[in-house]
Design an enzyme around this catalytic site. Structure first.
Site, PDB file in Angstrom:
ATOM      1  N   ALA A  70       0.811  -1.216   0.000  1.00 43.55           N
ATOM      2  CA  ALA A  70       0.000   0.000   0.000  1.00 43.55           C
ATOM      3  C   ALA A  70       0.843   1.264   0.000  1.00 43.55           C
ATOM      4  O   ALA A  70       0.431   2.299  -0.529  1.00 43.55           O
ATOM      5  CB  ALA A  70      -0.944   0.002   1.203  1.00 43.55           C
ATOM      6  N   THR A  71       2.039   1.216   0.577  1.00 41.72           N
ATOM      7  CA  THR A  71       2.898   2.405   0.583  1.00 41.72           C
ATOM      8  C   THR A  71       3.259   2.810  -0.836  1.00 41.72           C
ATOM      9  O   THR A  71       3.160   3.987  -1.207  1.00 41.72           O
ATOM     10  CB  THR A  71       4.166   2.162   1.413  1.00 41.72           C
ATOM     11  OG1 THR A  71       3.811   2.109   2.798  1.00 41.72           O
ATOM     12  CG2 THR A  71       5.195   3.264   1.205  1.00 41.72           C
ATOM     13  N   ASN A 153      -5.323   3.040  10.669  1.00 37.39           N
ATOM     14  CA  ASN A 153      -4.410   1.961  11.016  1.00 37.39           C
ATOM     15  C   ASN A 153      -4.007   1.926  12.483  1.00 37.39           C
ATOM     16  O   ASN A 153      -3.440   0.938  12.940  1.00 37.39           O
ATOM     17  CB  ASN A 153      -3.143   2.051  10.154  1.00 37.39           C
ATOM     18  CG  ASN A 153      -2.455   3.395  10.289  1.00 37.39           C
ATOM     19  OD1 ASN A 153      -3.029   4.434   9.958  1.00 37.39           O
ATOM     20  ND2 ASN A 153      -1.229   3.403  10.769  1.00 37.39           N
ATOM     21  N   GLN A 181      -6.424  -0.942   5.522  1.00 31.21           N
ATOM     22  CA  GLN A 181      -6.932  -1.481   6.781  1.00 31.21           C
ATOM     23  C   GLN A 181      -8.401  -1.896   6.720  1.00 31.21           C
ATOM     24  O   GLN A 181      -8.904  -2.526   7.636  1.00 31.21           O
ATOM     25  CB  GLN A 181      -6.747  -0.444   7.901  1.00 31.21           C
ATOM     26  CG  GLN A 181      -5.311  -0.179   8.277  1.00 31.21           C
ATOM     27  CD  GLN A 181      -4.657  -1.333   9.026  1.00 31.21           C
ATOM     28  OE1 GLN A 181      -5.330  -2.238   9.515  1.00 31.21           O
ATOM     29  NE2 GLN A 181      -3.333  -1.305   9.123  1.00 31.21           N
ATOM     30  N   SER A 199      -3.426  -3.676   0.418  1.00 29.02           N
ATOM     31  CA  SER A 199      -2.267  -4.389   0.949  1.00 29.02           C
ATOM     32  C   SER A 199      -2.681  -5.799   1.331  1.00 29.02           C
ATOM     33  O   SER A 199      -3.686  -5.990   2.032  1.00 29.02           O
ATOM     34  CB  SER A 199      -1.705  -3.658   2.172  1.00 29.02           C
ATOM     35  OG  SER A 199      -0.632  -4.385   2.741  1.00 29.02           O
ATOM     36  N   HIS A 201      -0.967  -8.084   3.246  1.00 29.63           N
ATOM     37  CA  HIS A 201      -0.642  -8.585   4.586  1.00 29.63           C
ATOM     38  C   HIS A 201      -1.490  -7.960   5.692  1.00 29.63           C
ATOM     39  O   HIS A 201      -1.340  -8.324   6.863  1.00 29.63           O
ATOM     40  CB  HIS A 201       0.861  -8.416   4.878  1.00 29.63           C
ATOM     41  CG  HIS A 201       1.287  -7.035   5.256  1.00 29.63           C
ATOM     42  ND1 HIS A 201       1.508  -6.640   6.552  1.00 29.63           N
ATOM     43  CD2 HIS A 201       1.556  -5.950   4.496  1.00 29.63           C
ATOM     44  CE1 HIS A 201       1.891  -5.387   6.585  1.00 29.63           C
ATOM     45  NE2 HIS A 201       1.933  -4.937   5.352  1.00 29.63           N
ATOM     46  N   THR A 239       9.181  -7.167 -12.558  1.00 26.48           N
ATOM     47  CA  THR A 239       8.569  -8.487 -12.680  1.00 26.48           C
ATOM     48  C   THR A 239       7.552  -8.706 -11.569  1.00 26.48           C
ATOM     49  O   THR A 239       7.856  -8.513 -10.387  1.00 26.48           O
ATOM     50  CB  THR A 239       9.655  -9.585 -12.605  1.00 26.48           C
ATOM     51  OG1 THR A 239      10.593  -9.379 -13.659  1.00 26.48           O
ATOM     52  CG2 THR A 239       9.045 -10.965 -12.729  1.00 26.48           C
ATOM     53  N   CYS A 326       8.377   5.797  17.037  1.00 25.63           N
ATOM     54  CA  CYS A 326       9.773   6.143  17.286  1.00 25.63           C
ATOM     55  C   CYS A 326      10.342   6.796  16.034  1.00 25.63           C
ATOM     56  O   CYS A 326      10.428   6.157  14.993  1.00 25.63           O
ATOM     57  CB  CYS A 326      10.571   4.892  17.641  1.00 25.63           C
ATOM     58  SG  CYS A 326      12.280   5.238  18.069  1.00 25.63           S
TER      59      CYS A 326
END
Length: 377
Positions: A70-71, A153, A181, A199, A201, A239, A326
């Site tokens: 998705a990024t 998210n 999400q 996305s 995952h 690919t 972080c």
């Protein structure tokens, strides 16, 4: 292994996806862009998977471009659309985003300022829901693109996309939805969007694969931001990874079949978990009301307790994450929680959890016990 409750970060891989991918890692070899039989078989597998993902979002398979996630899809959608506007002579230069978008959306948008675009952030309410009256005031004749996520998210808030669509269409602006999400968790129909990022995952598929929905009816289509062999209809070179795409398709098929059952299961487990916490006299606040969050998602604040400390002490028993990020070695309050009106202190007291398809009632009760012992201690 710890009880896994960090599904907003990544979901467990569906066994069906694992099984579908297995042959493509070793037994079946072929570049899907090659002209020989092995390549043609790989290409057929890719197109079958594309059709499964398209079926999940109510689109035509040819409207889907596979990406690394998705990024990348967000970057193509936002930067690619801006490039198309510049090359096509479109005069609109405003990009409107919600204040709680994923960083890949916010960073892509702010990078356009050097190209002469203006980035406008729309506020959200205390539940992390976009302020529709404010959005209506911010979107106008100068707006090129509106980008609003389907589900947040960090806190799981579901956005009122019907209203967002109405506002964007009234202004003649393009609409991009980061659906990462929401995919496989709530009913998702992309037919009314111009662009949507997906996305695998986040919905029980493999890491490293995603897609960008590009509507065939969109008035302006993004230009590529990467260059190479022109694969994926020229929108995204490189690919196509057959095993990952096949796993994405298999996960999409299962999600389509189990959408209602998964939602009911996740809702029941999160409710049981909260009931167990209350029964153990744990003091906490829910940052988003249950009516406005995706099933299974919890954003909880424990007053007086540091989220990083809770997560560190519970790490060998439960896998959860915090509402802080972080950045450059510094712990900073989540931009999502701050946009919702939480103070810096309140943001650092927040943890996020997500109960998935593969969690059990025992997971819910044991996780509540582990968390309550740490908070009380």
């Amino acid at each position: 292994m710890p009880i896994y409750l960090d599904g907003h970060s990544t979901t467990p891989l569906a066994p069906e996806a694992m099984e579908a991918m297995a042959p493509w890692w070793h037994a079946q070899v072929g570049n899907p862009h090659s002209p020989h039989l092995s390549g043609m078989l790989a290409s057929q597998a890719v197109e079958n998977a594309r059709a499964e993902v398209a079926s999940l979002i109510g689109s035509n398979p040819q409207e889907l471009v596979f990406t690394s996630g998705a990024t990348e899809a967000n970057n193509i959608a936002i930067r690619g659309t801006a490039l198309a506007a510049l090359e096509g002579g479109t005069g609109r230069r405003d990009i409107v985003v919600s204040a709680i978008e994923h960083k890949s959306v916010l960073s892509s948008a702010t990078s356009l300022r050097t190209w002469g675009f203006r980035v406008i952030e729309a506020p959200v309410d205390k539940n992390g829901i976009i302020d529709i009256p404010a959005l209506e005031r911010l979107v106008g004749a100068e707006t090129l693109l509106v980008s609003v996520m389907a589900v947040n998210n960090e806190v799981g808030s579901i956005q009122p996309l019907g209203e967002v669509i109405r506002i964007a269409r009234a202004a003649g602006a393009l609409l991009h939805v980061d659906a990462a999400q929401g995919l496989g968790k709530i009913e998702m129909n992309c037919a009314d969007f111009d662009l949507a990022s997906l996305s695998a995952h986040k919905m029980y598929g493999p890491m490293g694969i995603g897609a960008l929905f590009i509507s065939s009816a969109a008035q302006l289509r993004p230009l590529p931001v990467l260059f190479g062999g022109g694969q994926e209809a020229g929108f995204r070179p490189g690919t196509v990874p057959t095993p990952l795409v096949v796993g994405f398709g298999a996960a999409a098929k299962v999600s389509r079949q189990q959408l209602a059952a998964d939602a009911a299961h996740a809702t029941a487990l999160s409710a049981l978990f909260l009931e167990e916490l209350r029964g153990r006299q744990v003091r906490f606040f829910e940052n988003v009301s249950w009516q406005q969050r995706v099933p299974g998602s919890l954003s909880l604040r424990f007053p007086g307790d540091d989220a990083v400390s809770i997560i560190g002490q519970s790490g060998d028993r439960i896998s959860i994450s915090e509402g802080s990020a972080c950045t450059s070695g510094q712990i900073t309050a989540s931009h999502v929680l701050r946009a919702m009106g939480l103070t810096h202190q309140e943001a650092t007291e927040t943890v996020r959890l997500y109960f998935s398809r593969y969690n059990t009632e025992t997971d819910a009760t044991d996780a509540a016990l582990a968390l309550s012992e740490i908070v009380v201690r």
